[in-house]
Structures are given as structure tokens and as C-alpha cells.
Design a protein around this motif. Structure first.
Motif, PDB file in Angstrom:
ATOM      1  N   SER A   1       5.575   2.140  -2.796  1.00 29.77           N
ATOM      2  CA  SER A   1       5.709   3.302  -1.917  1.00 29.77           C
ATOM      3  C   SER A   1       6.634   3.036  -0.736  1.00 29.77           C
ATOM      4  O   SER A   1       6.774   3.899   0.142  1.00 29.77           O
ATOM      5  N   TYR A   2       7.255   1.858  -0.725  1.00 32.38           N
ATOM      6  CA  TYR A   2       8.098   1.462   0.407  1.00 32.38           C
ATOM      7  C   TYR A   2       9.454   0.946  -0.065  1.00 32.38           C
ATOM      8  O   TYR A   2      10.059   0.079   0.566  1.00 32.38           O
TER       9      TYR A   2
ATOM     10  N   LYS B   1       4.552  -5.417   7.030  1.00 29.09           N
ATOM     11  CA  LYS B   1       3.287  -5.287   6.308  1.00 29.09           C
ATOM     12  C   LYS B   1       2.549  -4.068   6.843  1.00 29.09           C
ATOM     13  O   LYS B   1       2.119  -4.041   8.002  1.00 29.09           O
ATOM     14  N   TYR B   2       2.409  -3.081   5.980  1.00 31.47           N
ATOM     15  CA  TYR B   2       1.803  -1.819   6.386  1.00 31.47           C
ATOM     16  C   TYR B   2       0.281  -1.848   6.239  1.00 31.47           C
ATOM     17  O   TYR B   2      -0.264  -2.571   5.398  1.00 31.47           O
ATOM     18  N   SER B   3      -0.378  -1.060   7.060  1.00 27.65           N
ATOM     19  CA  SER B   3      -1.822  -0.861   6.941  1.00 27.65           C
ATOM     20  C   SER B   3      -2.042   0.124   5.800  1.00 27.65           C
ATOM     21  O   SER B   3      -2.024   1.337   5.991  1.00 27.65           O
TER      22      SER B   3
ATOM     23  N   ALA C   1       3.692   5.586   8.231  1.00 23.36           N
ATOM     24  CA  ALA C   1       4.665   6.646   8.529  1.00 23.36           C
ATOM     25  C   ALA C   1       5.943   6.120   9.162  1.00 23.36           C
ATOM     26  O   ALA C   1       6.924   6.867   9.286  1.00 23.36           O
ATOM     27  N   ASN C   2       5.968   4.842   9.563  1.00 18.50           N
ATOM     28  CA  ASN C   2       7.066   4.337  10.396  1.00 18.50           C
ATOM     29  C   ASN C   2       8.114   3.577   9.603  1.00 18.50           C
ATOM     30  O   ASN C   2       7.781   2.724   8.777  1.00 18.50           O
ATOM     31  N   ARG C   3       9.360   3.891   9.920  1.00 18.58           N
ATOM     32  CA  ARG C   3      10.509   3.252   9.269  1.00 18.58           C
ATOM     33  C   ARG C   3      11.323   2.416  10.260  1.00 18.58           C
ATOM     34  O   ARG C   3      11.650   1.262   9.981  1.00 18.58           O
TER      35      ARG C   3
END
Length: 326
Positions: free
Chosen positions: A251-252, A194-196, A224-226
Motif C-alpha cells: 500500500s506504499y 515505518k507506518y503505523s 496518510a503522510n508522504r
């Protein structure tokens, strides 16, 4: 003679294209989100999410019946409590709004899969997903409250617990609490990745859960992190997650594919509020074909590896699939 491949041979007609189509959407793929609050005859449209409503239980009854009639098999329930406090006690109250909604839905439609969003942010006066001490979110103390919330939702009849808080160790705490309370059969759908994200803005209007200070960047992931996504997903699988969710979705898509390639549990994409609102705004202005764009977007999530999609478009998409889909 010039030699080249005749790829167009397999695109000559609608039936030919259908014959070789690789990815299909099904109604069973969709999880329909609902927002529930106390009161009677309440149906408040969310200004930033046309077609999405905050509903009282009597209105919810009609909405769920419509979703079931359309062939939707799963819903996820978000609650808007009448009162909030520092620890979000309405989240784990036996007679909380989500617990009442789950009980009502399962009573009317026992075959429907009901997913309970398990978090504190809608219930805390400060709007964060855990308890606060000296302005700092307390990870381990929050786990106890999240586990209590999960058990109360399972007691109300939830088929799946979906913790969305992103506290370290939340799957382990919730899995242990469910097992101890006799709910070892209830799966955990972890909001594992879960991205910010800036795409959550309209949801915070719908759920009234915006943080009152600071942000959630200390517990939600950096967009930015994968590689970090794989660490998060792996730890949740080890702790007992039965589903892995990626949020947001559009976007992911690369992250959805990574999760699908690396783990053997079902993958869930959350087609979030900002993604929904952008399409609705463009459609209302006549700039796009809403049906075609929505179905293409949802298909891209399936193609990326999602087994299930939480989407506010669920009811419309179900209707469009009945009309023939893409």
C-alpha cells in the motif's frame, strides 16, 4: 488510412515479451524472515500465517539449509525470548535467542547474509519499542538499550543491523555504538519509513510482540503522510544509514518510489505479514492463483524501486523463479 501505434507488436510471444521486459525478480532480491525461540524440536505454525513457523534452533538449522539450497542469500532473524521484562533485557543479552541463532547460522553458512532485527518490543513485558515512564515511551533512554542490542548482535556475527523501533535518533545512536565497539564495517538497514499500519496484525501473533496498552502511533508514521517519509529517510541517511526500508510495501509503493528517487542508498521493501496472510487466505479458498499473484506483487515492489524485499514468500518465490517466473 487510420494511423495508430502498434504496441501489441512487442507482446506477440513469451520470448518477445521477455526480450522487452523492464523489471525482473531475482533470488538475490529476497530476505527471508525467521522466528526463533528456545527449546527443542519446536515448530509452531503461526495460525494467521500459513507456512510460517516459530522454530527452535535445531529446527531452524534445517529451515536455513533449505533456504540456502533454494538460492536465497539473506535472512532476517526475529527472536521470541523465554522471559520478558520492563526494559527488554533479553534483547541485548549475550546469550539471547537472536544472538544464539545468528551464531548458529553463520557457523553453518558463513556466506549467508544475516540481518538482525533490532528492537525491544518482542522482549519488553509491555510490548513497546522502548522504555516506559509514567505510561510514556522514553525516546532518549531507549536509544541506549537499542545501541546495546545492536552491538550484542554484531558480536554474535550479524552482517547487518536492522533497527525497527522508530525512536528519533536511533540510527545515530546505533552507528556510534557499533563504531565505538569496533564494528564500523557492519552496515545499518534502517526501518526508516515505518507506518503505523493495520497490516502488521499477523506478525504480532508470530513475534508475540503486541503492545499491552495503547498503540505505537506516537513513534510509527501516520499512513496518510508522504512528505514526512522524506524527512524520516533524510535524517537516517545523515545519521549513517546504509539501507532505507519502507514498511509496509504493497500500500506504499508510491513511498518506495519517492525514497528511490531521492536517495542513493539501497531501498528495502518489507512485504509484511498482513499482505502475506491475505494472499494465503485467498489461495486456500481457491479464489486466486497464488504463484502468479505473489510474483506479480513482488515485481510491483521491484518496479516501484525496491532493491531488496523482505518477504515470507521467499522460499516459494525462489522455487517459482526456478520454474520460469511470471
Amino acid at each position: 488510412m487510420l494511423q495508430f501505434q502498434r504496441h501489441r507488436r512487442l507482446r506477440q510471444s513469451a520470448n518477445m515479451r521477455a526480450l522487452v521486459r523492464e523489471t525482473y525478480l531475482h533470488k538475490e532480491d529476497f530476505i527471508y524472515p525467521v522466528f526463533v525461540l528456545d527449546g527443542e524440536n519446536v515448530k509452531n505454525e503461526v495460525p494467521s500465517m500459513p507456512g510460517v513457523y516459530q522454530m527452535s534452533l535445531d529446527v531452524l538449522k534445517e529451515d536455513i539449509a533449505e533456504a540456502v539450497a533454494l538460492g536465497i542469500k539473506s535472512v532476517i532473524v526475529f527472536g521470541l525470548p523465554a522471559e520478558k521484562d520492563e526494559v527488554g533485557s533479553e534483547a541485548f543479552c549475550e546469550h539471547g535467542i537472536v544472538q544464539k541463532a545468528i551464531h548458529q547460522i553463520k557457523g553453518a553458512h558463513p556466506e549467508l547474509v544475516v540481518v538482525a532485527d533490532t528492537c525491544l518490543c518482542q522482549y519488553t513485558s509491555h510490548g513497546h519499542c522502548g522504555t516506559i515512564e509514567n505510561g510514556i515511551i522514553q525516546n532518549d533512554e531507549s536509544l541506549t538499550l537499542l545501541a546495546k542490542t545492536a552491538v550484542s548482535q554484531a558480536k554474535a556475527g550479524a552482517d547487518i543491523i536492522a533497527p525497527s523501533n522508530m525512536m528519533d535518533g536511533f540510527v545515530s545512536a546505533i552507528r556510534g555504538a557499533l563504531d565505538e565497539a569496533g564494528f564500523s564495517h557492519v552496515p545499518v538497514m534502517s526501518y526508516a519509513v515505518k507506518y503505523s499500519s493495520a497490516f502488521y496484525g499477523p506478525f504480532r501473533d508470530a513475534a508475540k510482540g503486541a503492545p499491552q496498552f495503547g498503540d505505537r502511533k506516537t513513534y510509527q508514521m501516520d499512513p496518510a503522510n508522504r512528505i514526512e517519509a522524506m524527512r524520516e529517510a533524510e535524517s537516517d541517511v545523515v545519521e549513517g544509514a546504509d539501507f532505507l526500508m519502507v514498511k509496509p510495501a504493497l500500500s506504499y509503493l508510491d513511498i518506495i518510489r519517492d525514497v528511490k528517487n531521492n536517495f542513493s542508498v539501497p531501498v528495502v521493501a518489507y512485504n509484511v505479514s498482513g499482505e502475506y496472510s491475505m494472499i494465503k487466505a485467498a489461495a486456500q479458498n481457491g479464489w486466486i492463483n497464488e504463484k502468479d499473484m505473489v510474483l506479480e506483487m513482488l515485481t510491483s515492489m521491484k518496479r516501484a524501486g525496491a532493491d531488496l524485499i523482505i518477504t515470507y514468500h521467499a522460499k516459494d518465490a525462489a522455487r517459482w523463479l526456478d520454474e520460469g517466473g511470471l
